[in-house]
Write a protein that holds these residues in place. Structure first.
Motif: not given
Length: 106
Positions: A51-52, A69-70, A78-80, A102-103
């Motif tokens: 998810v964001y 993170e891995d 993926v974003n910040d 995410p789409e």
């Protein structure tokens, strides 16, 4: 209890009541939120609960652990603000949390 809003890529919102100590992923599965598959059941081994986190909630949810993170390396786009929802534990401070699916998981 905390209210969490899951926003699908098409803008559809799903508001759920979440118990403290549960995860954002568990609540998505219990409430059939589209796009949160959680193939590994929350073991942080599949990245299908990506998810964001909404920008205003990033400081509350915190950042991903090294293991998370891995696993995010296996997610798309993926974003910040990316997190695995199985790794976000619900607390009173998260009342009102908003996460976006995410789409590519739609």
């Amino acid at each position: 209890m905390a209210k969490i809003t899951y926003v699908e890529a098409n803008g559809t919102k799903h508001e759920v009541e979440a118990e403290n100590g549960s995860t954002v992923m568990e609540n998505a599965i219990r409430n059939a939120v589209p796009g949160i598959v959680a193939e590994c059941g929350g073991a942080c081994t599949c990245a299908t609960c990506h998810v964001y986190v909404d920008p205003e909630w990033v400081s509350v949810t915190g950042g991903p652990s090294m293991m998370e993170e891995d696993m995010l390396d296996f997610a798309f786009d993926v974003n910040d603000r990316s997190r695995l929802s199985c790794q976000i534990k619900v607390s009173d401070e998260m009342d009102g949390l908003v996460v976006h699916v995410p789409e590519n998981q739609a």
